[in-house]
Design a protein around this motif. Structure first.
Motif, mmCIF file in Angstrom:
data_model
loop_
_atom_site.group_PDB
_atom_site.id
_atom_site.type_symbol
_atom_site.label_atom_id
_atom_site.label_comp_id
_atom_site.label_asym_id
_atom_site.label_seq_id
_atom_site.Cartn_x
_atom_site.Cartn_y
_atom_site.Cartn_z
ATOM 1 N N SER A 414 0.957 -1.157 -0.030
ATOM 2 C CA SER A 414 0.209 -0.024 -0.013
ATOM 3 C C SER A 414 0.833 1.132 -0.177
ATOM 4 O O SER A 414 2.115 1.271 0.360
ATOM 5 C CB SER A 414 -0.855 -0.037 1.198
ATOM 6 N N PHE A 415 0.116 2.654 -0.436
ATOM 7 C CA PHE A 415 0.904 3.454 -0.550
ATOM 8 C C PHE A 415 0.128 4.530 -0.835
ATOM 9 O O PHE A 415 -1.021 4.767 -1.670
ATOM 10 C CB PHE A 415 1.962 3.494 -1.857
ATOM 11 N N ASN A 416 0.131 5.974 -0.459
ATOM 12 C CA ASN A 416 -0.614 6.948 -0.600
ATOM 13 C C ASN A 416 0.171 8.196 -0.807
ATOM 14 O O ASN A 416 1.246 8.419 -0.208
ATOM 15 C CB ASN A 416 -1.485 7.543 0.738
ATOM 16 N N GLU A 417 -0.234 8.959 -1.694
ATOM 17 C CA GLU A 417 0.594 10.119 -2.272
ATOM 18 C C GLU A 417 -0.573 11.252 -2.551
ATOM 19 O O GLU A 417 -1.057 11.244 -3.600
ATOM 20 C CB GLU A 417 1.330 9.959 -3.624
ATOM 21 N N GLY A 418 -0.424 12.272 -1.562
ATOM 22 C CA GLY A 418 -1.319 13.479 -1.830
ATOM 23 C C GLY A 418 -0.745 14.840 -2.439
ATOM 24 O O GLY A 418 -1.217 15.664 -2.585
ATOM 25 N N PHE A 419 0.677 14.560 -2.573
ATOM 26 C CA PHE A 419 1.259 15.674 -3.050
ATOM 27 C C PHE A 419 1.361 16.914 -2.094
ATOM 28 O O PHE A 419 1.376 18.029 -2.505
ATOM 29 C CB PHE A 419 0.857 16.199 -4.534
ATOM 30 N N VAL A 479 -3.493 -9.220 -2.375
ATOM 31 C CA VAL A 479 -4.781 -9.796 -3.066
ATOM 32 C C VAL A 479 -5.621 -8.663 -3.638
ATOM 33 O O VAL A 479 -6.017 -7.819 -3.144
ATOM 34 C CB VAL A 479 -5.724 -10.468 -1.901
ATOM 35 N N ALA A 480 -5.944 -8.895 -5.039
ATOM 36 C CA ALA A 480 -6.509 -8.068 -5.646
ATOM 37 C C ALA A 480 -6.203 -6.345 -5.578
ATOM 38 O O ALA A 480 -6.949 -5.440 -5.055
ATOM 39 C CB ALA A 480 -8.183 -7.761 -5.247
ATOM 40 N N PRO A 481 -4.856 -6.323 -5.885
ATOM 41 C CA PRO A 481 -4.423 -4.753 -5.749
ATOM 42 C C PRO A 481 -5.006 -3.806 -6.763
ATOM 43 O O PRO A 481 -5.406 -4.227 -7.959
ATOM 44 C CB PRO A 481 -2.714 -4.944 -5.787
ATOM 45 N N LYS A 482 -5.183 -2.519 -6.414
ATOM 46 C CA LYS A 482 -5.691 -1.591 -7.128
ATOM 47 C C LYS A 482 -4.947 -0.354 -6.966
ATOM 48 O O LYS A 482 -4.392 -0.026 -6.090
ATOM 49 C CB LYS A 482 -7.262 -1.307 -6.617
ATOM 50 N N LEU A 483 -4.795 0.496 -8.094
ATOM 51 C CA LEU A 483 -4.200 1.722 -8.279
ATOM 52 C C LEU A 483 -5.350 2.525 -8.293
ATOM 53 O O LEU A 483 -6.143 2.715 -9.579
ATOM 54 C CB LEU A 483 -3.263 1.827 -9.434
ATOM 55 N N SER A 484 -5.377 3.666 -7.476
ATOM 56 C CA SER A 484 -6.573 4.721 -7.916
ATOM 57 C C SER A 484 -5.828 6.166 -7.951
ATOM 58 O O SER A 484 -4.811 6.432 -7.373
ATOM 59 C CB SER A 484 -7.674 4.675 -6.798
ATOM 60 N N PHE A 485 -6.567 7.223 -8.206
ATOM 61 C CA PHE A 485 -6.056 8.505 -8.555
ATOM 62 C C PHE A 485 -7.141 9.167 -8.881
ATOM 63 O O PHE A 485 -8.033 9.007 -9.514
ATOM 64 C CB PHE A 485 -4.749 8.716 -9.628
ATOM 65 N N ALA A 486 -7.320 10.615 -8.516
ATOM 66 C CA ALA A 486 -7.787 11.873 -9.126
ATOM 67 C C ALA A 486 -7.227 12.447 -10.077
ATOM 68 O O ALA A 486 -6.174 12.759 -10.157
ATOM 69 C CB ALA A 486 -8.296 12.639 -8.110
ATOM 70 N N LEU A 572 -3.062 15.797 -11.365
ATOM 71 C CA LEU A 572 -3.335 14.557 -10.547
ATOM 72 C C LEU A 572 -3.266 14.836 -8.940
ATOM 73 O O LEU A 572 -2.558 15.483 -8.485
ATOM 74 C CB LEU A 572 -2.162 13.615 -11.168
ATOM 75 N N ASP A 573 -4.010 14.055 -8.434
ATOM 76 C CA ASP A 573 -4.014 14.237 -7.058
ATOM 77 C C ASP A 573 -4.452 12.729 -6.463
ATOM 78 O O ASP A 573 -4.855 11.926 -7.005
ATOM 79 C CB ASP A 573 -5.185 15.004 -6.507
ATOM 80 N N ASP A 574 -4.086 12.489 -5.246
ATOM 81 C CA ASP A 574 -4.645 11.227 -4.326
ATOM 82 C C ASP A 574 -4.186 10.035 -4.972
ATOM 83 O O ASP A 574 -5.248 9.273 -5.222
ATOM 84 C CB ASP A 574 -6.163 11.562 -4.110
ATOM 85 N N ILE A 575 -2.991 9.790 -5.459
ATOM 86 C CA ILE A 575 -2.478 8.456 -5.868
ATOM 87 C C ILE A 575 -2.446 7.474 -4.878
ATOM 88 O O ILE A 575 -1.733 7.709 -3.820
ATOM 89 C CB ILE A 575 -1.369 8.736 -6.799
#
Length: 671
Positions: A414-419, A479-486, A572-575
């Motif tokens: 897991s990883f979160n980037e909000g810049f 398990v079932a990894p996902k990448l999301s972003f705005a 881009l935001d909230d990767i």
């Protein structure tokens, strides 16, 4: 310029003959578009035509001129280190053929059909590669430029003064499939020159000759088609000895090359579209010499003694010191222990000896023209190449040309980037631009928080590619990894900017595309003609990418790639990278807890439904995109309503766990 691109597509879309399609010229299309945008050009067109008619009246040039003029030429090779970076030999062969055609020495001139042998005209021009560049430095008349504009063929990068040099640009592609185009004398000086697709710049193609005709104010022989039985006036090509005709694709026989008035077409003319073009006429010769005598477009200044001296074409040919370039041309990404192939691409007389210096590499130096270098330790490294020949010594340096990543990934699961943090951004993300812009943090907009990442795409060159690279991730236990972003983007004038997201399993050496949207698909709000900056969450969209295909990989990297189409900025935001994580446990056979939250998105109030747990007592933890815990509780009732309406809009991560199990899902709060 964008409107030109669409015209070009229409202009060539119906070409049925492959050779005919490749030989298409878009000079007239571009000139008409420029005239529409700059109506004052018509004054120059009228003035030049008046001068030309006066010249025709006062001068009888005949089959050839009594004087041969030499014109300095420079060939700019716009390339991306691909096949379009053609050899010196191919360039010289194209110039040689150009000179044969303009001196009437082309071997196939004997094939002119009898009806037109009496009209053959010889321009008597010689094109000589410049021997001094605009700064007075030694050159062989070939200028190589790494530039992504090679893919659309409209950038006249590094134009040498057009009053002294005839500029050619060789490119990978001209949008619409055309083989070339030229600037008539009446176009602005900044646009003066000839552009040719690289496969049409050799001694087998007559495209350079055709475009050179346009450069000296010739029109297509089929200009105006069959509007009039005479082509002398404005209804034709203004040349009386080229009969009115339509274009002649392929190479027709004389019996099939009859125009709509029953007249034989001059289908062998260099200004036709046939693939058996071998001649100019005397009328065309006179018209070219009229242009060469005019100050309009500075054609007359190309043949002065001062120009010959400034460009060095009267000097003996000498060996110039090499101009240093080498592959890789752009930053390479590899894992520690991998190797990079280097190749000396020095030009303007190649280096006869060389010395490489590879910071961080093994070997650390070499004298070979091609060498493989291994990088065992992580880091970002530079390379220096020193080349020498009888003309002198030159040094080329490429900073941070190789990025070596550790074999072990930086993050797991897991990883979160909000810049929101410049320090985090600098530590985790890398930029690559082959042109002038890069992704960066901005406080101008944000989906959540106060900042985001963006590319100032509105100021990028057309077809420019700019990439933002993520850190590396170990997804072996996901398990079932996902990448999301705005994302936020507004089109401009129907542009089709493209956002690709790519994934690499080997630190960035090889990539697969996992997401691609462009134009209307990419847009999150209405089109605009101004510099776009989002001002509300309504102008953003959220995307989620299923990463199941790379779920078991141990070193995954992502690339956010924007390809410009004369469009607008993208934000881009909230990767976020997230998944259900298998936690090691001594209690074999206990299932991963599964749970649902709904509604999602919600206003912060949602239902939590948990199943497949060993105990009904679970810990509920909620994290923001910075990884900060914003809520925690112990719950005996696994099915309940959770109230987090006090939290701000944004993306959160809901985790449930007990002593042996843990699972996480994404929650979107949008009030």
């Amino acid at each position: 310029m964008k409107k030109i691109f669409y015209l070009l597509v229409v202009f060539v879309a119906n070409a049925s003959n492959l050779y005919y399609s490749q030989e298409q010229c878009v000079t007239d299309t571009i000139n008409q578009s420029m005239l529409k945008k700059n109506p004052s050009m018509q004054l120059l067109i009228d003035e030049l035509e008046k001068e030309t008619q006066q010249y025709n009246t006062m001068n009888t040039v005949g089959k050839s001129s009594l004087v041969t003029f030499s014109i300095p030429i420079v060939v700019h090779v716009l390339h991306d280190y691909g096949a379009e970076n053609i050899s010196d030999a191919q360039i010289i062969s194209a110039i040689n053929q150009l000179n044969l055609d303009f001196s009437g020495s082309n071997a196939d001139l004997v094939n002119v059909i009898p009806q037109f042998t009496a009209t053959i005209g010889t321009p008597s021009l010689v094109f000589v590669p410049a021997r001094l560049d605009p700064m007075g430095n030694c050159t062989n008349g070939i200028d190589r430029i790494a530039d992504e504009q090679t893919y659309n063929g409209y950038s006249k990068t590094n134009q040498w003064p057009p009053s002294k040099y005839l500029n050619f640009w060789v490119v990978n592609n001209i949008l619409g499939g055309a083989a070339g185009f030229a600037s008539p004398p009446t176009q602005p000086m900044a646009d003066q020159g000839i552009v040719v697709q690289y496969t049409a710049f050799d001694n087998t193609s007559r495209t350079p000759t055709h475009e050179m005709g346009h450069f000296f104010n010739l029109e297509h022989t089929f200009q105006g088609g069959c509007q009039s039985q005479s082509s002398c006036g404005s209804n034709g090509d203004n040349v009386c000895d080229t009969p009115p005709t339509t274009s002649n694709p392929g190479c027709p026989s004389p019996t099939n090359a009859v125009n709509c008035f029953g007249m034989l077409s001059n289908y062998q003319n260099f200004m036709d579209y046939s693939n058996c073009r071998i001649m100019f006429t005397q009328g065309q010769l006179t018209r070219m010499w009229a242009a060469l005598s005019s100050t309009i477009g500075a054609r007359s200044s190309l043949i002065t003694n001062s120009t010959a001296i400034a460009t060095g074409i009267t000097l003996p040919l000498v060996v110039c010191a090499p101009k240093i370039d080498f592959k890789p041309g752009y930053k390479k990404f590899i894992c520690a222990g991998d190797s990079v192939r280097y190749e000396d691409l020095s030009y303007s007389n190649a280096a006869s000896t060389r010395t490489w210096s590879f910071a961080g590499g093994t070997p650390s130096s070499s004298s070979l023209s091609v060498v493989w270098v291994k990088y065992n330790s992580p880091g970002v490294f530079s390379t220096t190449l020193t080349g020498a020949n009888t003309g002198g010594i030159s040094i080329g340096f490429k900073n941070d040309i190789v990025s070596v990543l550790p074999i072990s990934a930086t993050y797991s699961n897991s990883f979160n980037e909000g810049f929101e943090s410049v320090a985090s951004y600098t530590a985790n993300w890398e930029n690559l631009s082959k042109a002038n812009n890069t992704w960066s943090i901005t406080g101008l907009a944000a989906y959540t928080g106060s900042s985001c990442s963006y590319i100032q795409n509105k100021t990028s060159k057309n077809n420019e590619t700019d990439i933002l690279y993520s850190p590396t991730f170990n997804l072996a236990n996901s398990v079932a990894p996902k990448l999301s972003f705005a994302r936020s983007y507004a089109r401009i004038d129907g542009s089709n900017d493209k956002l690709n997201i790519l994934a690499s399993k080997d630190c960035g050496k090889n990539w697969i595309t996992i997401y691609s949207k462009f134009g209307a698909q990419l847009a999150t709000t209405f089109s605009t003609s101004v510099n776009f900056i989002p001002t509300s969450p309504a102008e953003w969209a959220l995307d989620t990418i299923d990463l199941s295909l790379i779920a078991n990989e141990t070193n995954v990297r992502f690339a956010f790639e924007i390809i410009n189409d004369n469009g607008n900025n993208i934000f881009l935001d909230d990767i976020n990278l997230y998944s259900n994580v298998i936690t090691k446990s001594n209690n074999l056979g206990i299932n991963i807890p599964s749970f649902n939250i709904y509604p999602n998105p919600s206003n912060g109030s949602f239902n939590l439904i948990v199943s497949e747990v060993a105990s009904k007592t679970i810990k509920l933890s909620v994290y923001n995109i910075m990884g900060e815990m914003v809520h925690t509780s112990i719950n005996d009732n696994v099915n309940q309503k959770i109230n987090l309406t006090s939290l701000q809009n944004g993306i959160y991560f809901v985790n449930i766990s007990n002593d042996t199990q843990s699972s996480t899902k994404r929650l979107i709060i949008n009030k």
